[in-house]
Design a protein around this motif. Structure first.
Motif, PDB file in Angstrom:
ATOM      1  N   GLN A  31       4.658  -3.139  13.957  1.00 17.83           N
ATOM      2  CA  GLN A  31       4.074  -3.023  12.624  1.00 17.83           C
ATOM      3  C   GLN A  31       2.785  -2.185  12.641  1.00 17.83           C
ATOM      4  OE1 GLN A  31       5.744  -3.909   9.897  1.00 17.83           O
ATOM      5  NE2 GLN A  31       7.429  -4.652  11.160  1.00 17.83           N
ATOM      6  N   SER A  32       1.706  -2.689  12.046  1.00 24.35           N
ATOM      7  CA  SER A  32       0.478  -1.881  11.897  1.00 24.35           C
ATOM      8  C   SER A  32      -0.266  -1.644  13.202  1.00 24.35           C
ATOM      9  CB  SER A  32      -0.466  -2.541  10.888  1.00 24.35           C
ATOM     10  OG  SER A  32       0.039  -2.405   9.583  1.00 24.35           O
ATOM     11  N   ILE A  33       0.099  -2.348  14.259  1.00 25.30           N
ATOM     12  CA  ILE A  33      -0.540  -2.075  15.548  1.00 25.30           C
ATOM     13  C   ILE A  33      -0.125  -0.695  16.055  1.00 25.30           C
ATOM     14  CG2 ILE A  33      -0.815  -2.904  17.929  1.00 25.30           C
ATOM     15  CD1 ILE A  33      -0.455  -5.722  16.924  1.00 25.30           C
ATOM     16  N   SER A  34       0.911  -0.117  15.458  1.00 26.76           N
ATOM     17  CA  SER A  34       1.275   1.257  15.804  1.00 26.76           C
ATOM     18  C   SER A  34       0.234   2.267  15.336  1.00 26.76           C
ATOM     19  CB  SER A  34       2.629   1.612  15.176  1.00 26.76           C
ATOM     20  OG  SER A  34       2.549   1.606  13.759  1.00 26.76           O
ATOM     21  N   LYS A  35      -0.554   1.909  14.330  1.00 30.91           N
ATOM     22  CA  LYS A  35      -1.443   2.883  13.682  1.00 30.91           C
ATOM     23  C   LYS A  35      -2.447   3.542  14.626  1.00 30.91           C
ATOM     24  CE  LYS A  35      -0.994   0.551   9.219  1.00 30.91           C
ATOM     25  NZ  LYS A  35      -1.633  -0.356   8.219  1.00 30.91           N
ATOM     26  N   PRO A  36      -3.181   2.793  15.455  1.00 29.63           N
ATOM     27  CA  PRO A  36      -4.133   3.472  16.345  1.00 29.63           C
ATOM     28  C   PRO A  36      -3.473   4.394  17.349  1.00 29.63           C
ATOM     29  CG  PRO A  36      -4.083   1.105  16.781  1.00 29.63           C
ATOM     30  CD  PRO A  36      -3.314   1.330  15.531  1.00 29.63           C
ATOM     31  N   PHE A  37      -2.243   4.097  17.738  1.00 36.84           N
ATOM     32  CA  PHE A  37      -1.583   4.900  18.763  1.00 36.84           C
ATOM     33  C   PHE A  37      -0.991   6.178  18.180  1.00 36.84           C
ATOM     34  CE2 PHE A  37      -1.702   0.488  20.101  1.00 36.84           C
ATOM     35  CZ  PHE A  37      -2.432   0.637  21.278  1.00 36.84           C
ATOM     36  N   VAL A  38      -0.507   6.110  16.953  1.00 32.49           N
ATOM     37  CA  VAL A  38      -0.085   7.336  16.272  1.00 32.49           C
ATOM     38  C   VAL A  38      -1.314   8.190  15.969  1.00 32.49           C
ATOM     39  CG1 VAL A  38       1.045   8.276  14.221  1.00 32.49           C
ATOM     40  CG2 VAL A  38       1.992   6.250  15.354  1.00 32.49           C
ATOM     41  N   LEU A  39      -2.410   7.549  15.592  1.00 29.03           N
ATOM     42  CA  LEU A  39      -3.661   8.281  15.397  1.00 29.03           C
ATOM     43  C   LEU A  39      -4.066   8.996  16.681  1.00 29.03           C
ATOM     44  CD1 LEU A  39      -6.252   9.021  13.828  1.00 29.03           C
ATOM     45  CD2 LEU A  39      -7.209   6.813  14.577  1.00 29.03           C
ATOM     46  N   ALA A  40      -3.961   8.317  17.821  1.00 27.70           N
ATOM     47  CA  ALA A  40      -4.307   8.940  19.108  1.00 27.70           C
ATOM     48  C   ALA A  40      -3.438  10.166  19.359  1.00 27.70           C
ATOM     49  CB  ALA A  40      -4.149   7.926  20.240  1.00 27.70           C
ATOM     50  N   HIS A  41      -2.160  10.064  19.031  1.00 29.75           N
ATOM     51  CA  HIS A  41      -1.247  11.206  19.218  1.00 29.75           C
ATOM     52  C   HIS A  41      -1.697  12.388  18.372  1.00 29.75           C
ATOM     53  CE1 HIS A  41       2.593  13.360  19.648  1.00 29.75           C
ATOM     54  NE2 HIS A  41       2.472  13.622  18.354  1.00 29.75           N
ATOM     55  N   VAL A  42      -2.013  12.128  17.110  1.00 31.07           N
ATOM     56  CA  VAL A  42      -2.394  13.214  16.204  1.00 31.07           C
ATOM     57  C   VAL A  42      -3.752  13.790  16.600  1.00 31.07           C
ATOM     58  CG1 VAL A  42      -2.936  13.776  13.806  1.00 31.07           C
ATOM     59  CG2 VAL A  42      -0.968  12.320  14.324  1.00 31.07           C
ATOM     60  N   VAL A  69      12.973  13.276  10.314  1.00 35.67           N
ATOM     61  CA  VAL A  69      12.540  11.934  10.704  1.00 35.67           C
ATOM     62  C   VAL A  69      12.813  11.670  12.177  1.00 35.67           C
ATOM     63  CG1 VAL A  69      12.925   9.465  10.320  1.00 35.67           C
ATOM     64  CG2 VAL A  69      12.849  11.035   8.369  1.00 35.67           C
ATOM     65  N   ASP A  70      13.998  12.017  12.643  1.00 32.43           N
ATOM     66  CA  ASP A  70      14.363  11.722  14.035  1.00 32.43           C
ATOM     67  C   ASP A  70      13.447  12.438  15.018  1.00 32.43           C
ATOM     68  OD1 ASP A  70      16.393  10.130  13.135  1.00 32.43           O
ATOM     69  OD2 ASP A  70      17.976  11.615  13.458  1.00 32.43           O
ATOM     70  N   ASP A  71      13.142  13.697  14.741  1.00 22.52           N
ATOM     71  CA  ASP A  71      12.287  14.479  15.627  1.00 22.52           C
ATOM     72  C   ASP A  71      10.887  13.873  15.706  1.00 22.52           C
ATOM     73  OD1 ASP A  71      11.542  16.511  17.308  1.00 22.52           O
ATOM     74  OD2 ASP A  71      11.234  17.993  15.730  1.00 22.52           O
ATOM     75  N   ARG A  72      10.330  13.551  14.574  1.00 21.20           N
ATOM     76  CA  ARG A  72       8.975  12.960  14.541  1.00 21.20           C
ATOM     77  C   ARG A  72       8.964  11.563  15.167  1.00 21.20           C
ATOM     78  NH1 ARG A  72       5.788  15.230   9.608  1.00 21.20           N
ATOM     79  NH2 ARG A  72       6.896  17.164   9.162  1.00 21.20           N
ATOM     80  N   THR A  73      10.000  10.786  14.866  1.00 17.33           N
ATOM     81  CA  THR A  73      10.068   9.436  15.434  1.00 17.33           C
ATOM     82  C   THR A  73      10.154   9.478  16.950  1.00 17.33           C
ATOM     83  OG1 THR A  73      11.156   8.588  13.440  1.00 17.33           O
ATOM     84  CG2 THR A  73      11.364   7.281  15.445  1.00 17.33           C
ATOM     85  N   GLU A  74      10.944  10.422  17.469  1.00 24.74           N
ATOM     86  CA  GLU A  74      11.082  10.534  18.926  1.00 24.74           C
ATOM     87  C   GLU A  74       9.729  10.780  19.581  1.00 24.74           C
ATOM     88  OE1 GLU A  74      11.464  12.171  22.805  1.00 24.74           O
ATOM     89  OE2 GLU A  74      10.837  13.377  21.087  1.00 24.74           O
ATOM     90  N   ARG A  75       8.900  11.611  18.970  1.00 19.84           N
ATOM     91  CA  ARG A  75       7.567  11.878  19.524  1.00 19.84           C
ATOM     92  C   ARG A  75       6.694  10.633  19.481  1.00 19.84           C
ATOM     93  NH1 ARG A  75       9.232  16.901  17.818  1.00 19.84           N
ATOM     94  NH2 ARG A  75       8.459  18.668  19.055  1.00 19.84           N
ATOM     95  N   ILE A  76       6.790   9.878  18.403  1.00 24.20           N
ATOM     96  CA  ILE A  76       5.987   8.658  18.284  1.00 24.20           C
ATOM     97  C   ILE A  76       6.428   7.621  19.307  1.00 24.20           C
ATOM     98  CG2 ILE A  76       5.506   6.686  16.784  1.00 24.20           C
ATOM     99  CD1 ILE A  76       5.528   8.665  14.415  1.00 24.20           C
ATOM    100  N   VAL A  77       7.734   7.423  19.442  1.00 25.60           N
ATOM    101  CA  VAL A  77       8.238   6.444  20.415  1.00 25.60           C
ATOM    102  C   VAL A  77       7.837   6.851  21.828  1.00 25.60           C
ATOM    103  CG1 VAL A  77      10.308   5.422  21.431  1.00 25.60           C
ATOM    104  CG2 VAL A  77      10.136   5.688  18.951  1.00 25.60           C
ATOM    105  N   ARG A  78       7.894   8.148  22.119  1.00 20.85           N
ATOM    106  CA  ARG A  78       7.504   8.622  23.446  1.00 20.85           C
ATOM    107  C   ARG A  78       6.016   8.331  23.705  1.00 20.85           C
ATOM    108  NH1 ARG A  78       7.526  14.687  23.694  1.00 20.85           N
ATOM    109  NH2 ARG A  78       9.660  14.390  22.942  1.00 20.85           N
ATOM    110  N   THR A  79       5.166   8.561  22.707  1.00 23.70           N
ATOM    111  CA  THR A  79       3.734   8.297  22.869  1.00 23.70           C
ATOM    112  C   THR A  79       3.464   6.818  23.079  1.00 23.70           C
ATOM    113  OG1 THR A  79       3.063  10.224  21.559  1.00 23.70           O
ATOM    114  CG2 THR A  79       1.479   8.417  21.734  1.00 23.70           C
TER     115      THR A  79
END
Length: 390
Positions: free
Chosen positions: A62-73, A128-138
């Motif tokens: 859930q929202s705990i993903s937010k800091p890690f997606v932020l780190a990726h960006v 969506v799939d391309d972006r999601t794959e990058r997020i899951v990898r991070t």
């Protein structure tokens, strides 16, 4: 029994009987979870993960993903580019509030839903799939193992996500979200549906705690500055409209999620995570907060408590075949440099004229460049032959 495990089990036993709060009701899959699940994990600098309770139960991040997606960006486009789209101030409002900055349409920060959607919209990729794959990898790199998406929770998120879609369309009208709204939103729903355990979250917290270096895999996931910037925002915004009181009472950067997870970071010490699905009115886990609060209090982890290891590094004066040697270990900041100089001046007064004094800094764990430069400048002014070994 391991004394830390014993301490953790004691904390778990204290909070177990608190049955206040209830699981998130607005996402059907989350409403159906077993409400009395309870897990707790910590990881230190050597990568030893300690856990108690329901430590192998998977739940969505859930929202705990937010800091890690932020780190990726942040790693990809930098802080200034992100801040053009997303603010960094506490909102003082619920996490799903439809509230944007007047005139600009910027969301308050990346930890509320609007800010997280804007951040996810900055993830590179086509669909969506391309972006999601990058997020899951991070997120997998942060966790130290391959993570996956819980498809049933994703479908539940997407079906009930009209409020988040409204936020996406509103930000799109201001030019905050460049990506097609359906792409940004479906990617966001999928990132929130990544399945983790409390052990995974502890390792993810530990990776932030140790400056972007995963303590389990020893992989550098993000640079130190990125980890620092993420923790800064978590400190003031990570617990939604309870963030101010959290920082006062607990003193740790943290992030919660409506599935019941809580992640907290003691920089350079521990990554901490707890899981319990019953939430308070802010959307934070009742027992998860209590666990982290107790741990912070018992182990002196509040960020603003004095830490003598920073201002007073270990300084040993020894005599070797090569002469008088000052051996340093710990962290070398400005306060530490002052202490080293005081010891050095005392030594310089008692050694024979012309004797060599060595300052052995090879065991210093971290030396701040400006402090090291200041130390070298001051050493040049001390009478005698002083040599630094780095």
């Amino acid at each position: 029994m391991d004394p830390i495990i014993a301490l953790m089990q004691g904390v778990l036993d204290i909070v177990r009987d608190d049955n206040s709060g209830s699981p998130a009701s607005y996402i059907p899959e989350l409403a159906a979870v077993e409400p009395d699940r309870l897990g707790f994990a910590v990881v230190g600098p050597r990568g030893h993960v300690r856990s108690v309770g329901d430590d192998d139960v998977e739940f969505t991040i859930q929202s705990i993903s937010k800091p890690f997606v932020l780190a990726h960006v942040l790693s990809r486009i930098g802080l200034d580019a992100v801040m053009e789209r997303v603010g960094t101030e506490p909102s003082g409002e619920p996490f799903n509030a439809i509230s944007l900055e007047e005139g600009t349409g910027k969301p308050a920060n990346p930890m509320v839903n609007a800010g997280a959607i804007a951040t996810t919209g900055l993830v590179e990729g086509g669909g969506v799939d391309d972006r999601t794959e990058r997020i899951v990898r991070t997120l997998s790199a942060f966790a130290g193992r391959s993570l996956h998406i819980d498809e049933s929770v994703y479908r539940s998120e997407s079906t009930t996500g009209d409020r988040n879609r409204a936020l996406g369309h509103l930000m799109r009208s201001y030019g905050i979200v460049d990506a097609p709204v359906d792409v940004a939103l479906e990617t966001y729903f999928r990132q929130c549906s990544i399945a983790v355990t409390v052990r995974d979250l502890a390792v993810m917290a530990g990776t932030l705690a140790f400056g972007g270096l995963n303590p389990l895999t020893h992989e550098r996931v993000v640079e130190e500055r990125v980890a620092r910037d993420v923790l800064s925002i978590m400190s003031s915004c990570g617990m939604y409209d309870f963030s101010g009181e959290w920082l006062l009472r607990v003193g740790l950067p943290a992030k919660s999620g409506v599935s019941g997870g809580v992640l907290a970071v003691a920089p350079s010490q521990f990554g901490v995570a707890a899981y319990s699905p019953r939430l308070d009115r802010h959307g934070n886990s009742v027992r998860g907060q209590a666990i982290v609060t107790a741990l912070s209090d018992r182990m002196g982890m509040h960020l603003l408590e004095p830490h003598e290891s920073i201002s007073q590094p270990i300084v040993d004066v020894v005599d070797t075949d090569e002469g008088r040697t000052i051996r340093l270990s710990g962290e070398l900041g400005f306060a530490a440099a002052e202490r080293v100089l005081a010891v050095l001046r005392d030594v310089a007064l008692v050694v024979p004229p012309g004797a060599v004094i060595r300052v052995d800094a090879r065991e210093v764990g971290r030396a701040h460049p400006a402090a090291l430069a200041a130390l070298k400048t001051e050493i040049d002014a001390i009478p005698g032959d002083v040599r630094i070994i780095e």
